[in-house]
Design an enzyme around this catalytic site. Structure first.
Site, PDB file in Angstrom:
ATOM      1  CD  GLU A 193      -2.939   1.029   2.357  1.00 24.03           C
ATOM      2  OE1 GLU A 193      -3.854   1.865   2.403  1.00 24.03           O
ATOM      3  OE2 GLU A 193      -2.855   0.081   3.156  1.00 24.03           O
TER       4      GLU A 193
ATOM      5  CG  ASN B 158      -9.610  -1.699   1.471  1.00 18.97           C
ATOM      6  OD1 ASN B 158      -9.240  -2.822   1.765  1.00 18.97           O
ATOM      7  ND2 ASN B 158      -9.457  -0.666   2.308  1.00 18.97           N
ATOM      8  CD  GLU B 159     -10.242  -2.148   6.080  1.00 20.02           C
ATOM      9  OE1 GLU B 159     -10.267  -1.000   6.554  1.00 20.02           O
ATOM     10  OE2 GLU B 159      -9.455  -3.026   6.480  1.00 20.02           O
TER      11      GLU B 159
ATOM     12  CE1 TYR C 200      -3.304  -5.893   9.107  1.00 21.25           C
ATOM     13  CE2 TYR C 200      -5.599  -5.197   9.020  1.00 21.25           C
ATOM     14  CZ  TYR C 200      -4.347  -5.287   8.439  1.00 21.25           C
ATOM     15  OH  TYR C 200      -4.135  -4.759   7.186  1.00 21.25           O
TER      16      TYR C 200
ATOM     17  CD  GLU D  79      -6.164  -4.564   4.459  1.00 22.19           C
ATOM     18  OE1 GLU D  79      -6.026  -4.199   5.656  1.00 22.19           O
ATOM     19  OE2 GLU D  79      -6.611  -3.815   3.567  1.00 22.19           O
TER      20      GLU D  79
ATOM     21  CD  GLN E 134       0.367  -2.240   3.877  1.00 19.06           C
ATOM     22  OE1 GLN E 134       1.174  -1.524   3.310  1.00 19.06           O
ATOM     23  NE2 GLN E 134      -0.828  -1.802   4.224  1.00 19.06           N
TER      24      GLN E 134
END
Length: 513
Positions: free
Chosen positions: A44, A192-193, A261, A316, A365
Site C-alpha cells: 500500500e 476496500n473496507e 489483524y 489483509e 504489508q
C-alpha cells in the site's frame, strides 16, 4: 540403584519440560489443492512501503535499481515465489486516482496521502511501475479499485487500460505511454473496507454498489477471466458476509474478502520488540481466532454456495503493534520478531487446512509496514523472520492438501489455554510430502509423533526457524540473527515420524518415498 534412580529423575525432567503432540496424516487421500494465492502479499502507499521501500527513483545512483525499483527487493521477492501482490491499498485505494499515475512522470500531479501521515506524493510510482514490477518478480497483480471516491467509469477505464488488446481509447492511451501489449490483470478488488474507510457503507448499500461496478468491469472476449473480489467483513461480522452472498449474483462474484489483524487492542497495541508473555499470549489468541472466523464465514458461504465456487480471500492479515519509537505514527513501521514468525506459521497452517474455501490471502504489508517480510534503510535491506517462514512454507503452493488430525497439548497462561502446536501437510507434483509445524508455546518444547498412513516413505529432510529468545529479530547491524537452518532431528521408522519442536519455532519437513 543410584544409576537407576538418576535415570528415573532425568526421565521425569524430560516429561515435565516437554509435551506430547500426536498427528495422523492420510497421505493417500489428498484431493483439495492449496491455492498458491494463499501466499500473496500487500503493498500500500503507506509510510515507506512504496517510496523508499520498493521504489527509490530512476535517477538513484546510490541504490542499485531497475526502473527505480530496488534490485535487492526484486531478488528477495522472486526468491519468495510471491503468487500475487495487492496494490495500491488498503484505505489508500479509495482515494487513488489511477490516471494521475500514468504518462511522463514530470507531468504527473502531486497528491496528499490523507490516510497515512498526510505526506505529499508525486505519483512517480503508478500503474506501469507496479505492473512491470509484478512481471519482474513473477507475481500476478491484484488491483484494488476506487469505489469510495471514484466513479464506475474510472474503474471501467482502468480495466480497459491494463487489459484491452487495442482499438479502445484507453488501450491506445496505454500504447502512447509505452506499453504495447496488455498486462491482462485478472485479480480485482471492488473497493476496500466499504464498511469503514472505503465509504462507511451499510452491507445492503455496498452490495448494490458492487453490482453496479462489477457490471462495467468488462470481460470483452471471455479470455481474461476477471476475478472480482467484494470488499468483505472485518473479523466476525458474519451479517456482512451473509448480505453479500444473498444479494450479489454469484456469476459476478468470484471472491469475498475478510480482514483480521492480530492486535492486543486498538487503543494500546503494545510494543513490537519489548513485549512480555501477556502481550504474546494475547497476540496468539488473536492469531488463533483466524480459524474461528474462517469457519464462521465459510458456514454462511456454504449456505448460499454449497459447491464452494465463491472463494474466501483473506486479503489483509498479520500482526499490528505500536510503531517504533521516534517514527511517524502514520507510517506503521514496526520490527519483526520470532513472535511474528509464530503468527505467520500458525496462520498459514490455518489457511492450508481450509483450502476448500480459502483460495487467496495477502499478508500486510510487504516492506517497512506492519508485519513486513522486508525492511529497508537507505541502501541497507534485511529479511525478517516472517520472510523466512513464508519462504519455508512456499512448498505448499498449488500442492494437494493432505487430511490431518492433530491432538496437541495446550499452551497455558494465567488460567487460559491455546492449542500449542499447529500443522498442515501437502503432497507436491513429485509425490513428496511436505509437513509444516509451528509451536507457539512460550517456554515448552513439544515431542511430536506423526503417523503416515496410506503410503510408504523412506527419506526425510527439514528446515527450522528458531532463536534463543522470543523477542529476537534481525537488524541492519545483525541481519542474520534469526535465520533458517537445516533440521535433522526427525526420525522416520515404519511409517512413524518422531521429533521435538522447540518452543516458539517453525519446522518444515520434506518426506520422500
Amino acid at each position: 540403584m543410584k544409576k537407576a534412580f538418576l535415570s528415573f529423575i532425568v526421565g521425569c525432567i524430560v516429561f515435565t519440560t516437554s509435551a506430547q503432540t500426536s498427528i495422523t496424516l492420510n497421505t493417500d487421500l489428498a484431493k483439495t489443492q492449496i491455492n498458491k494465492h494463499i501466499y500473496g502479499h500487500f503493498a500500500e502507499h503507506l509510510g515507506r512501503c512504496i517510496y523508499g521501500g520498493i521504489y527509490v527513483g530512476e535517477g538513484n545512483t546510490k541504490i542499485p535499481n531497475t526502473a527505480g525499483v530496488r534490485n535487492d527487493v526484486i531478488k528477495a521477492l522472486k526468491d519468495l515465489k510471491i503468487p500475487n501482490l495487492r496494490w495500491p491499498g488498503g484505505c489508500f485505494a479509495d482515494t487513488y486516482q489511477w490516471k494521475d499515475g500514468i504518462g511522463p512522470k514530470a507531468n504527473r500531479p502531486k497528491m496528499v496521502n490523507v490516510w497515512w501521515g498526510g505526506v505529499t506524493e508525486d505519483n512517480s510510482f503508478g500503474t506501469h511501475d507496479f505492473l512491470d514490477l509484478c512481471e519482474r518478480i513473477g507475481a500476478e497483480p491484484y488491483l484494488a479499485g476506487n469505489v469510495g471516491s471514484g466513479s464506475v467509469k474510472d474503474l471501467s477505464d482502468w480495466v480497459t487500460y491494463v487489459s484491452h488488446p487495442g482499438g479502445s481509447p484507453m488501450s491506445e492511451l496505454r500504447k502512447q505511454n509505452g506499453r504495447e501489449k496488455p498486462w491482462n490483470v485478472k485479480l480485482w478488488g471492488v473497493g476496500n473496507e466499504a464498511w469503514g474507510c472505503g465509504g462507511n457503507m451499510t452491507a445492503e448499500y455496498y452490495a448494490n454498489i458492487y453490482r453496479q461496478y462489477a457490471t462495467f468491469m468488462t470481460d470483452w472476449d471471455n479470455t481474461s477471466q476477471i476475478f472480482r473480489i467484494a470488499s468483505g467483513a472485518s473479523d466476525g461480522d458474519y451479517a456482512w458476509t451473509e448480505t453479500l452472498m444473498k444479494n450479489i449474483p454469484h456469476k459476478m462474484l468470484a471472491g469475498v474478502a475478510l480482514h483480521h489483524y492480530s492486535v492486543i487492542s486498538w487503543t494500546d497495541k503494545g510494543p513490537s520488540i519489548d513485549f512480555n508473555e501477556g502481550h504474546y499470549f494475547k497476540i496468539m489468541q488473536e492469531a488463533w481466532q483466524m480459524d474461528e472466523f474462517i469457519k464462521g464465514h465459510s458456514t454462511i458461504m456454504d449456505k448460499y454456495d454449497p459447491q464452494k465456487k465463491v472463494a474466501l480471500i483473506v486479503d489483509e492479515w498479520g500482526g499490528w503493534y505500536s510503531v517504533e519509537p521516534g517514527t511517524n505514527p502514520g507510517f506503521l513501521y514496526q520490527q519483526n520478531t520470532m513472535r511474528d514468525a509464530m503468527i505467520a506459521g500458525l496462520t498459514l497452517n490455518i489457511f492450508n487446512n481450509h483450502a476448500d474455501r480459502v483460495r487467496g490471502a495477502n499478508l500486510a504489508q510487504i516492506v517497512n509496514v506492519l508485519q513486513s517480510v522486508i525492511l529497508t534503510n537507505e541502501e541497507k535491506m534485511l529479511l525478517t523472520p516472517t520472510y523466512h517462514v513464508m519462504k519455508m512454507y512456499n512448498v505448499h503452493q498449488d500442492a494437494m492438501l493432505v487430511p490431518i488430525s492433530i491432538e496437541s497439548p495446550s499452551y497455558e497462561y494465567q488460567g487460559k489455554k491455546l492449542t500449542a502446536v499447529s500443522a498442515s501437510a501437502s503432497k507436491d507434483a513429485s509425490g513428496a510430502l511436505n509437513i509444516s509445524l509451528t509451536n507457539i508455546d512460550y517456554s515448552k518444547p513439544h515431542e511430536v509423533t506423526i503417523n503416515l498412513r496410506g503410503e510408504d516413505f523412506s527419506k526425510i529432510s527439514g528446515q527450522i526457524l528458531s532463536s534463543a529468545k522470543i523477542n529476537d529479530h534481525n537488524t541492519f547491524e545483525q541481519p542474520n540473527k534469526v535465520a533458517v537452518k537445516d533440521f535433522s532431528g526427525a526420525k522416520l521408522e515404519k511409517g512413524v515420524l518422531k521429533l521435538t519442536i522447540p518452543a516458539y519455532s517453525v519446522i518444515v519437513l520434506n518426506v520422500k518415498k
